[in-house]
Design a protein around this motif. Structure first.
Motif, PDB file in Angstrom:
ATOM      1  N   GLU A   1       0.081  -1.980   2.727  1.00  0.00           N
ATOM      2  CA  GLU A   1       0.185  -3.360   2.284  1.00  0.00           C
ATOM      3  C   GLU A   1       0.706  -3.404   0.849  1.00  0.00           C
ATOM      4  O   GLU A   1       0.368  -2.548   0.030  1.00  0.00           O
TER       5      GLU A   1
ATOM      6  N   ARG B   1       8.551 -14.263   2.600  1.00  0.00           N
ATOM      7  CA  ARG B   1       8.601 -13.200   1.597  1.00  0.00           C
ATOM      8  C   ARG B   1       9.963 -13.260   0.924  1.00  0.00           C
ATOM      9  O   ARG B   1      10.993 -13.059   1.569  1.00  0.00           O
TER      10      ARG B   1
ATOM     11  N   SER C   1       0.994  -4.362  -3.027  1.00  0.00           N
ATOM     12  CA  SER C   1      -0.042  -4.611  -4.022  1.00  0.00           C
ATOM     13  C   SER C   1       0.375  -5.761  -4.923  1.00  0.00           C
ATOM     14  O   SER C   1       1.551  -5.931  -5.243  1.00  0.00           O
TER      15      SER C   1
END
Length: 375
Positions: A295, A337, A297
């Motif tokens: 994932e 994103r 950070s």
């Protein structure tokens, strides 16, 4: 401050801060950059500091050297807490009889209250001027003469503040390691005017246009970039708001220590955003660094964002110092994103002054005790 009469114009779209735009933000931005439009700054407020002790008093309690400030010269100050964190910020202009501060509207009441509490025996008077308005424009264009002509001049000098961000001020220091700082072309100016100044015929631009120019110039702002952890070094604010050679003031120890010995824990950066998505991240949106096989950070957050008429979608973000300068980042906004590429403002090694080159001053308005009188 009083609501701008520009809000009554057809097409004006308002936000919580003021007039966001007049129907065409991109065109307004181009006209503003060309010096052909004005921005009603309903998001700014005016404080007058009067009295014979005003400059020496402000010098003693803020980050800026003000004792020798000549009438008509523009600078800015920060109020720091005992740990060197930014509490307040203001533009500064003296007219020979009063010192005029322009602050973000969300900060003005707190700044005025703090200044009032700090008077003690000094011969000063702090007066919030809610009867006055602020207009912003880019100097050198068609609107400059008109706005200057109608600006307030209670003591004979026009109350027109020129943003010092165009240069590294005397006593200041630049961390950005570039000889072509975008701030050199940022001729931002703010005039203190009456709400009935008689400028109804001038072309208006909204706050979206002003913010886009500010972000592109890497210019920090109290109402956007500052949080409870902010120290000036993280934003390259030593350029214009901190005098490193002046006497003692609250927070000075942290300013000197970080500048000479340490590194600021965070750094401001400009992000160029992938324009394929129409979403602009809101202030506070997390900035993510992808990790191999895991994932991403969270390494910082967006402070400001805009669509620039030349650069496209851009943002300012505060990142952890450890984030590599060449790292490609992502912003999670509205389920999307957004890829973001960094343009370094404050380098990771900022704070070790021996490693930071002092750049040639671009000054056209030196801020020093030896300033000549205003013409």
């Amino acid at each position: 401050m009083p609501e701008s009469r520009f809000a009554d114009r057809p097409g004006a779209v308002t936000s919580d801060d003021g007039i966001a735009h007049f129907g065409d933000p991109v065109r307004e931005q181009r006209r503003l950059a060309a010096g052909a439009a004005v921005v009603p700054r309903d998001d700014r407020a005016v404080i007058e500091v009067a009295g014979p002790d005003r400059l020496t008093w402000l010098d003693s309690i803020t980050s800026q050297a003000l004792t020798g400030l000549a009438p008509g010269f523009s600078t800015e100050l920060l109020v720091l807490d005992p740990h060197g964190r930014v509490e307040h910020e203001a533009a500064v202009l003296d007219d020979g009889s009063s010192t005029w501060l322009i602050a973000d509207a969300g900060d003005a009441a707190g700044l005025a209250k703090w200044l009032t509490m700090m008077r003690f025996r000094s011969q000063v008077e702090v007066r919030p001027r809610d009867d006055l308005a602020v207009l912003g424009f880019v100097a050198g264009g068609a609107v400059e003469e008109r706005v200057t002509a109608v600006s307030e001049r209670p003591n004979g000098l026009a109350l027109v503040w020129s943003d010092p961000w165009r240069e590294v001020a005397t006593g200041g220091w630049q961390y950005a390691a570039t000889a072509s700082h975008p701030g050199a072309d940022y001729a931002w100016t703010e005039a203190i005017v009456s709400p009935d100044a008689g400028l109804d015929d001038l072309e208006g631009a909204g706050l979206l246009a002003a913010e886009a120019l500010r972000i592109a110039a890497w210019r920090p702002r109290w109402g956007r970039e500052v949080d409870e952890r902010a120290i000036p070094h993280e934003y390259d604010w030593l350029r214009t708001a901190v005098h490193l050679n002046k006497g003692c003031y609250r927070g000075q120890e942290t300013v000197a220590k970080v500048h000479n010995l340490g590194h600021p824990p965070r750094r401001l950066t400009l992000l160029h955003l992938d324009g394929s998505d129409s979403v602009l991240p809101e202030p506070g949106t997390p900035v993510l660094q992808p990790t191999p096989g895991g994932e991403p950070s969270e390494v910082g957050h967006v402070t400001s964002s805009a669509r620039h008429h030349e650069l496209g979608p851009i943002a300012l973000a505060v990142l952890a110092r450890r984030v590599p300068a060449d790292a490609t980042l992502e912003i999670a906004a509205d389920g999307a994103r957004i890829a973001a590429a960094q343009e370094i403002i404050v380098p990771a090694d900022a704070g070790a002054t021996a490693a930071v080159p002092r750049l040639t001053r671009l000054s056209r308005r030196p801020l020093a005790e030896s300033q000549p009188p205003a013409k």
